[in-house]
Design an enzyme around this catalytic site. Structure first.
Site, mmCIF file in Angstrom:
data_model
loop_
_atom_site.group_PDB
_atom_site.id
_atom_site.type_symbol
_atom_site.label_atom_id
_atom_site.label_comp_id
_atom_site.label_asym_id
_atom_site.label_seq_id
_atom_site.Cartn_x
_atom_site.Cartn_y
_atom_site.Cartn_z
ATOM 1 C CE1 TYR A 178 -0.402 7.830 2.764
ATOM 2 C CE2 TYR A 178 0.885 5.285 2.304
ATOM 3 C CZ TYR A 178 0.078 6.110 2.711
ATOM 4 O OH TYR A 178 -1.285 6.610 3.401
ATOM 5 C CG HIS B 267 -4.592 10.247 0.153
ATOM 6 N ND1 HIS B 267 -2.859 9.639 0.217
ATOM 7 C CD2 HIS B 267 -4.426 9.508 1.481
ATOM 8 C CE1 HIS B 267 -2.788 8.804 1.046
ATOM 9 N NE2 HIS B 267 -3.718 9.158 1.872
ATOM 10 C CE LYS C 292 -3.543 4.640 0.539
ATOM 11 N NZ LYS C 292 -2.161 4.542 1.225
ATOM 12 C CG ASP D 139 -1.656 1.077 1.632
ATOM 13 O OD1 ASP D 139 -2.707 0.869 0.718
ATOM 14 O OD2 ASP D 139 -1.623 2.204 1.759
HETATM 15 P P1 NAD Z 1 0.156 1.111 11.098
HETATM 16 O O1 NAD Z 1 -0.563 0.749 12.804
HETATM 17 O O2 NAD Z 1 0.528 -0.141 10.953
HETATM 18 O O3 NAD Z 1 1.807 0.503 12.975
HETATM 19 C C1 NAD Z 1 2.133 1.204 12.581
HETATM 20 C C2 NAD Z 1 3.408 1.889 14.025
HETATM 21 O O4 NAD Z 1 3.256 -0.062 15.126
HETATM 22 C C3 NAD Z 1 5.078 1.547 13.729
HETATM 23 O O5 NAD Z 1 5.109 2.686 14.463
HETATM 24 C C4 NAD Z 1 5.599 0.480 14.120
HETATM 25 O O6 NAD Z 1 6.691 0.801 14.829
HETATM 26 C C5 NAD Z 1 4.939 0.102 14.484
HETATM 27 N N1 NAD Z 1 4.755 -1.672 14.763
HETATM 28 C C6 NAD Z 1 4.042 -2.581 13.875
HETATM 29 N N2 NAD Z 1 4.337 -3.705 13.940
HETATM 30 C C7 NAD Z 1 4.560 -3.798 15.119
HETATM 31 C C8 NAD Z 1 4.677 -5.154 16.226
HETATM 32 N N3 NAD Z 1 4.352 -6.493 15.509
HETATM 33 N N4 NAD Z 1 4.874 -4.706 16.695
HETATM 34 C C9 NAD Z 1 5.817 -3.470 17.688
HETATM 35 N N5 NAD Z 1 5.780 -2.477 17.676
HETATM 36 C C10 NAD Z 1 4.852 -2.444 15.844
HETATM 37 O O7 NAD Z 1 0.023 2.359 11.673
HETATM 38 P P2 NAD Z 1 0.084 3.372 9.401
HETATM 39 O O8 NAD Z 1 1.814 3.079 9.062
HETATM 40 O O9 NAD Z 1 -0.283 4.508 10.014
HETATM 41 O O10 NAD Z 1 -0.538 2.511 8.877
HETATM 42 C C11 NAD Z 1 -0.639 1.514 8.186
HETATM 43 C C12 NAD Z 1 -0.694 2.193 6.627
HETATM 44 O O11 NAD Z 1 -1.865 2.074 6.881
HETATM 45 C C13 NAD Z 1 0.327 3.434 6.315
HETATM 46 O O12 NAD Z 1 1.885 2.568 6.131
HETATM 47 C C14 NAD Z 1 -0.393 3.660 4.293
HETATM 48 O O13 NAD Z 1 -0.278 2.372 3.917
HETATM 49 C C15 NAD Z 1 -1.880 3.079 5.057
HETATM 50 N N6 NAD Z 1 -2.408 4.831 5.639
HETATM 51 C C16 NAD Z 1 -3.599 5.446 5.652
HETATM 52 C C17 NAD Z 1 -3.909 6.315 5.183
HETATM 53 C C18 NAD Z 1 -4.745 7.101 4.301
HETATM 54 O O14 NAD Z 1 -5.177 8.280 4.311
HETATM 55 N N7 NAD Z 1 -5.477 6.465 4.042
HETATM 56 C C19 NAD Z 1 -3.435 6.487 6.703
HETATM 57 C C20 NAD Z 1 -2.533 6.520 7.600
HETATM 58 C C21 NAD Z 1 -2.008 4.946 6.908
#
Ligand code: NAD
Length: 296
Positions: free
Chosen positions: A62, A120, A87, A57
């Site tokens: 980004y 997006h 997006k 994704d």
């Molecule tokens: P997330 O909820 O995936 O959390 C990421 C955080 O959790 C990071 O700090 C990471 O180090 C930690 N983490 C991940 N796996 C872990 C584990 N097993 N143990 C401990 N810590 C762990 O947050 P995100 O990146 O905001 O969301 C995931 C994806 O969603 C994004 O990368 C992006 O692709 C998408 N996204 C989309 C939008 C949108 O507006 N459409 C907005 C935000 C995110």
């Protein structure tokens, strides 16, 4: 871990998307598309592909599509085994910009076609409130085969109503903020009512929900980590998820969520952690109006 162990979800156009993917927001931190940042993205996404993720994704905003493309090219994985989502940037909502920026996205990703392209953010306070013509231009990208599925992100119930009524084309997915502190019931229910799949962004609440005592108790009982319990909760709610991590061990952990099942009591307990609007960590789509500097 092999790709066979990741289930797929069938979308309303019969495409099948891996239910678990890899998120690339802030991979690496900072959105400047410098050669150094692209190389880092390529390294991290390359690791995710090596470990078994087959769904990536990304997004124009980004700044890392080039690095994602480098990782895909270097992986040698057959194109049909991958699912790639990008997006539309907030500065690219005008129909001409939709078409131009989609071409750029394919070029940066080094792909002939994209699996899924999303608006997006709806940006209802910008572009004179016209996200319908943006949506129409998005749907037309499918006509020459370079886009397989089209969808939206951060669309509230009223936004979904408006685009489907105006064009008759129902998005394949709506990617919205959902995690155990923010169930986002209204948007999830409206999404499903239209037959649209729910993609849950920030499934781990960007890490905020990982220290929750209730989750920790369930994780200890199950000999799983907090991240695995939360991701499992999403899977059992039929959400499509793509947690982000820069670390090998965490990526492996996030892939290993298909060998156990939460009970209905455990699911209900996690459901009960919802904090309503207070639990939101991202912007409210009804008001969000940020346009990145380079496309102003
Ligand atoms: P997330 O909820 O995936 O959390 C990421 C955080 O959790 C990071 O700090 C990471 O180090 C930690 N983490 C991940 N796996 C872990 C584990 N097993 N143990 C401990 N810590 C762990 O947050 P995100 O990146 O905001 O969301 C995931 C994806 O969603 C994004 O990368 C992006 O692709 C998408 N996204 C989309 C939008 C949108 O507006 N459409 C907005 C935000 C995110």
């Amino acid at each position: 871990m092999t790709t066979q162990t990741i289930p797929t979800v069938t979308l309303n156009n019969e495409s099948t998307i891996p239910q678990l993917g890899f998120g690339t927001l802030n991979v690496p931190p900072g959105r400047d598309p410098t050669p150094e940042n692209s190389a880092k993205t390529a390294e991290i996404v390359g690791l995710a592909l090596e470990l078994g993720f087959r769904h990536i994704d990304t997004a124009q905003m980004y700044g890392n599509e080039r690095g994602v493309g480098e990782a895909i090219a270097a992986s040698g994985i057959p194109r049909e085994e991958l699912w790639v989502t990008s997006k539309l940037g907030n500065g690219n909502h005008r129909p001409d910009d939709v078409r131009r920026s989609f071409d750029e996205t394919l070029e940066k990703l080094q792909l002939d076609y994209l699996d899924l392209f999303l608006i997006h953010w709806p940006l209802p306070t910008l572009y004179k409130g016209d996200y319908v013509s943006t949506w129409k231009a998005m749907t037309e990208l499918r006509e020459d085969g370079r886009l397989r599925s089209v969808g939206v992100s951060n669309f509230q119930p009223a936004h979904l109503e408006q685009i489907t009524e105006a064009t008759g084309v129902v998005p394949a997915v709506n990617q919205i903020e959902v995690h155990s502190y923010f169930r986002n019931d209204a948007a999830r229910e409206a999404t499903r009512r239209h037959g649209i799949a729910v993609e849950a962004w920030s499934p781990l609440g960007q890490g905020h929900v990982l220290d929750d005592a209730t989750i920790a108790d369930i994780a200890a009982d199950r000999d799983k980590t907090a991240a695995q319990v939360i991701l499992r909760w999403h899977i059992q709610h039929d959400h499509i998820v793509f947690p982000k991590s820069m670390h090998r061990e965490r990526m492996k952990e996030n892939l290993a969520i298909f060998g156990f099942e939460l009970t209905s009591d455990e699911m209900a307990t996690i459901d009960g952690l919802d904090r309503g609007q207070e639990g939101r960590i991202g912007p409210n789509p009804d008001h969000f109006d940020w346009i990145p500097e380079q496309t102003r």
